[in-house]
Design a protein around this motif. Structure first.
Motif, PDB file in Angstrom:
ATOM      1  N   ALA A 164       0.908  -1.073   0.069  1.00 52.58           N
ATOM      2  CA  ALA A 164      -0.047  -0.007   0.036  1.00 52.58           C
ATOM      3  C   ALA A 164       0.869   1.356  -0.032  1.00 52.58           C
ATOM      4  O   ALA A 164       0.561   2.164  -0.662  1.00 52.58           O
ATOM      5  CB  ALA A 164      -0.816   0.069   1.175  1.00 52.58           C
ATOM      6  N   ALA A 165       2.099   1.154   0.783  1.00 52.64           N
ATOM      7  CA  ALA A 165       2.942   2.493   0.655  1.00 52.64           C
ATOM      8  C   ALA A 165       3.523   2.611  -0.513  1.00 52.64           C
ATOM      9  O   ALA A 165       3.651   3.925  -1.021  1.00 52.64           O
ATOM     10  CB  ALA A 165       3.965   2.307   1.659  1.00 52.64           C
ATOM     11  N   ILE A 166       3.727   1.535  -1.301  1.00 51.23           N
ATOM     12  CA  ILE A 166       4.353   1.776  -2.675  1.00 51.23           C
ATOM     13  C   ILE A 166       3.603   2.153  -3.632  1.00 51.23           C
ATOM     14  O   ILE A 166       3.706   3.172  -4.378  1.00 51.23           O
ATOM     15  CB  ILE A 166       5.112   0.432  -3.059  1.00 51.23           C
ATOM     16  N   LEU A 167       2.229   1.745  -3.608  1.00 54.68           N
ATOM     17  CA  LEU A 167       1.255   2.202  -4.441  1.00 54.68           C
ATOM     18  C   LEU A 167       0.908   3.791  -4.067  1.00 54.68           C
ATOM     19  O   LEU A 167       0.821   4.470  -5.078  1.00 54.68           O
ATOM     20  CB  LEU A 167      -0.156   1.473  -4.080  1.00 54.68           C
ATOM     21  N   LEU A 168       0.960   4.050  -2.999  1.00 50.35           N
ATOM     22  CA  LEU A 168       0.492   5.407  -2.557  1.00 50.35           C
ATOM     23  C   LEU A 168       1.819   6.365  -3.030  1.00 50.35           C
ATOM     24  O   LEU A 168       1.274   7.437  -3.384  1.00 50.35           O
ATOM     25  CB  LEU A 168       0.315   5.610  -1.083  1.00 50.35           C
ATOM     26  N   GLY A 169       2.871   5.937  -2.832  1.00 48.29           N
ATOM     27  CA  GLY A 169       3.968   6.822  -3.390  1.00 48.29           C
ATOM     28  C   GLY A 169       4.081   6.838  -4.867  1.00 48.29           C
ATOM     29  O   GLY A 169       4.266   8.093  -5.343  1.00 48.29           O
ATOM     30  N   ILE A 170       3.437   5.903  -5.702  1.00 44.83           N
ATOM     31  CA  ILE A 170       3.243   5.776  -7.108  1.00 44.83           C
ATOM     32  C   ILE A 170       2.259   6.786  -7.427  1.00 44.83           C
ATOM     33  O   ILE A 170       2.401   7.857  -8.360  1.00 44.83           O
ATOM     34  CB  ILE A 170       3.179   4.606  -7.514  1.00 44.83           C
ATOM     35  N   VAL A 171       1.120   6.706  -6.679  1.00 43.81           N
ATOM     36  CA  VAL A 171       0.155   7.796  -6.943  1.00 43.81           C
ATOM     37  C   VAL A 171       0.591   9.136  -6.738  1.00 43.81           C
ATOM     38  O   VAL A 171       0.160  10.094  -7.514  1.00 43.81           O
ATOM     39  CB  VAL A 171      -1.245   7.386  -6.105  1.00 43.81           C
ATOM     40  N   ILE A 172       1.003   9.526  -5.680  1.00 45.99           N
ATOM     41  CA  ILE A 172       1.566  10.840  -5.284  1.00 45.99           C
ATOM     42  C   ILE A 172       2.487  11.282  -6.133  1.00 45.99           C
ATOM     43  O   ILE A 172       2.550  12.383  -6.784  1.00 45.99           O
ATOM     44  CB  ILE A 172       2.010  10.789  -3.749  1.00 45.99           C
ATOM     45  N   GLY A 173       3.309  10.654  -6.777  1.00 47.49           N
ATOM     46  CA  GLY A 173       4.322  10.903  -7.454  1.00 47.49           C
ATOM     47  C   GLY A 173       3.879  11.378  -8.985  1.00 47.49           C
ATOM     48  O   GLY A 173       4.056  12.267  -9.767  1.00 47.49           O
ATOM     49  N   LEU A 174       2.728  10.406  -9.333  1.00 41.51           N
ATOM     50  CA  LEU A 174       2.092  10.691 -10.702  1.00 41.51           C
ATOM     51  C   LEU A 174       1.220  12.112 -10.537  1.00 41.51           C
ATOM     52  O   LEU A 174       1.143  12.780 -11.531  1.00 41.51           O
ATOM     53  CB  LEU A 174       1.162   9.624 -10.986  1.00 41.51           C
ATOM     54  N   PHE A 175       0.777  12.460  -9.321  1.00 42.61           N
ATOM     55  CA  PHE A 175      -0.037  13.398  -9.160  1.00 42.61           C
ATOM     56  C   PHE A 175       0.761  14.691  -9.287  1.00 42.61           C
ATOM     57  O   PHE A 175       0.370  15.715 -10.020  1.00 42.61           O
ATOM     58  CB  PHE A 175      -0.727  13.504  -7.896  1.00 42.61           C
ATOM     59  N   ILE A 176       1.886  14.621  -8.500  1.00 48.67           N
ATOM     60  CA  ILE A 176       2.933  15.857  -8.656  1.00 48.67           C
ATOM     61  C   ILE A 176       3.449  16.052 -10.120  1.00 48.67           C
ATOM     62  O   ILE A 176       3.531  17.332 -10.601  1.00 48.67           O
ATOM     63  CB  ILE A 176       3.977  15.551  -7.754  1.00 48.67           C
ATOM     64  N   ALA A 177       3.811  15.121 -10.765  1.00 47.48           N
ATOM     65  CA  ALA A 177       4.029  15.180 -12.182  1.00 47.48           C
ATOM     66  C   ALA A 177       2.947  15.770 -12.968  1.00 47.48           C
ATOM     67  O   ALA A 177       3.422  16.399 -13.934  1.00 47.48           O
ATOM     68  CB  ALA A 177       4.690  13.720 -12.632  1.00 47.48           C
ATOM     69  N   SER A 178       1.914  15.417 -12.902  1.00 50.21           N
ATOM     70  CA  SER A 178       0.626  15.866 -13.569  1.00 50.21           C
ATOM     71  C   SER A 178       0.342  17.428 -13.212  1.00 50.21           C
ATOM     72  O   SER A 178      -0.107  18.060 -13.983  1.00 50.21           O
ATOM     73  CB  SER A 178      -0.575  15.368 -13.445  1.00 50.21           C
ATOM     74  N   VAL A 179       0.683  17.723 -12.026  1.00 53.77           N
ATOM     75  CA  VAL A 179       0.354  19.167 -11.632  1.00 53.77           C
ATOM     76  C   VAL A 179       1.647  20.102 -11.699  1.00 53.77           C
ATOM     77  O   VAL A 179       1.529  21.499 -11.603  1.00 53.77           O
ATOM     78  CB  VAL A 179      -0.280  19.300 -10.309  1.00 53.77           C
ATOM     79  N   MET A 180       2.578  19.600 -12.056  1.00 51.90           N
ATOM     80  CA  MET A 180       3.902  20.504 -12.122  1.00 51.90           C
ATOM     81  C   MET A 180       3.750  21.453 -13.233  1.00 51.90           C
ATOM     82  O   MET A 180       3.420  21.138 -14.316  1.00 51.90           O
ATOM     83  CB  MET A 180       5.105  19.725 -12.137  1.00 51.90           C
ATOM     84  N   ASP A 181       4.330  22.577 -13.093  1.00 53.95           N
ATOM     85  CA  ASP A 181       4.199  23.814 -14.077  1.00 53.95           C
ATOM     86  C   ASP A 181       5.483  23.626 -15.124  1.00 53.95           C
ATOM     87  O   ASP A 181       6.719  23.851 -14.442  1.00 53.95           O
ATOM     88  CB  ASP A 181       4.084  25.140 -13.559  1.00 53.95           C
ATOM     89  N   VAL A 182       5.313  23.154 -16.241  1.00 50.55           N
ATOM     90  CA  VAL A 182       6.440  22.863 -16.948  1.00 50.55           C
ATOM     91  C   VAL A 182       6.830  24.039 -17.648  1.00 50.55           C
ATOM     92  O   VAL A 182       7.790  24.125 -18.747  1.00 50.55           O
ATOM     93  CB  VAL A 182       6.304  21.614 -18.003  1.00 50.55           C
ATOM     94  N   GLU A 183       6.315  25.187 -17.448  1.00 50.62           N
ATOM     95  CA  GLU A 183       6.475  26.475 -18.331  1.00 50.62           C
ATOM     96  C   GLU A 183       7.567  26.998 -17.556  1.00 50.62           C
ATOM     97  O   GLU A 183       7.690  28.557 -17.854  1.00 50.62           O
ATOM     98  CB  GLU A 183       5.267  27.132 -18.551  1.00 50.62           C
ATOM     99  N   ASP A 184       8.392  26.859 -16.476  1.00 49.54           N
ATOM    100  CA  ASP A 184       9.096  27.694 -15.827  1.00 49.54           C
ATOM    101  C   ASP A 184      10.522  27.969 -16.627  1.00 49.54           C
ATOM    102  O   ASP A 184      11.112  28.781 -16.562  1.00 49.54           O
ATOM    103  CB  ASP A 184       9.656  26.862 -14.600  1.00 49.54           C
ATOM    104  N   GLY A 185      10.874  27.068 -17.850  1.00 46.29           N
ATOM    105  CA  GLY A 185      11.799  27.069 -18.499  1.00 46.29           C
ATOM    106  C   GLY A 185      11.928  28.212 -19.444  1.00 46.29           C
ATOM    107  O   GLY A 185      10.802  28.668 -19.819  1.00 46.29           O
ATOM    108  N   PRO A 186      12.861  28.347 -20.365  1.00 51.29           N
ATOM    109  CA  PRO A 186      12.632  29.375 -21.533  1.00 51.29           C
ATOM    110  C   PRO A 186      11.718  28.648 -22.567  1.00 51.29           C
ATOM    111  O   PRO A 186      11.685  27.831 -22.985  1.00 51.29           O
ATOM    112  CB  PRO A 186      13.950  29.428 -21.960  1.00 51.29           C
TER     113      PRO A 186
END
Length: 63
Positions: A24-46
């Motif tokens: 369950a901890a591994i699955l939760l880590g994967i879900v949180i990682g995917l969530f963070i990756a989906s909401v990251m702002d990728v427009e910070d670079g040039p």
């Protein structure tokens, strides 16, 4: 040295909650990682409009 009394059925019965918790901890880590990756702002670079190509080398523009 080996354990004096090895009962696989009893060990399985005693360890399944720990294995379930680790899974369950591994699955939760994967879900949180995917969530963070989906909401990251990728427009910070040039942006592509801010990069100029001079002599085959990308150079940041000042403007």
């Amino acid at each position: 040295m080996s354990a004096p009394d090895t009962n696989i059925d009893r060990q399985t019965r005693r360890h399944w909650p720990a294995i379930l918790g680790i899974s369950a901890a591994i699955l939760l880590g994967i879900v949180i990682g995917l969530f963070i990756a989906s909401v990251m702002d990728v427009e910070d670079g040039p942006q592509m409009s801010e990069i100029e190509l001079q002599n085959g080398v990308a150079v940041m523009s000042d403007g």
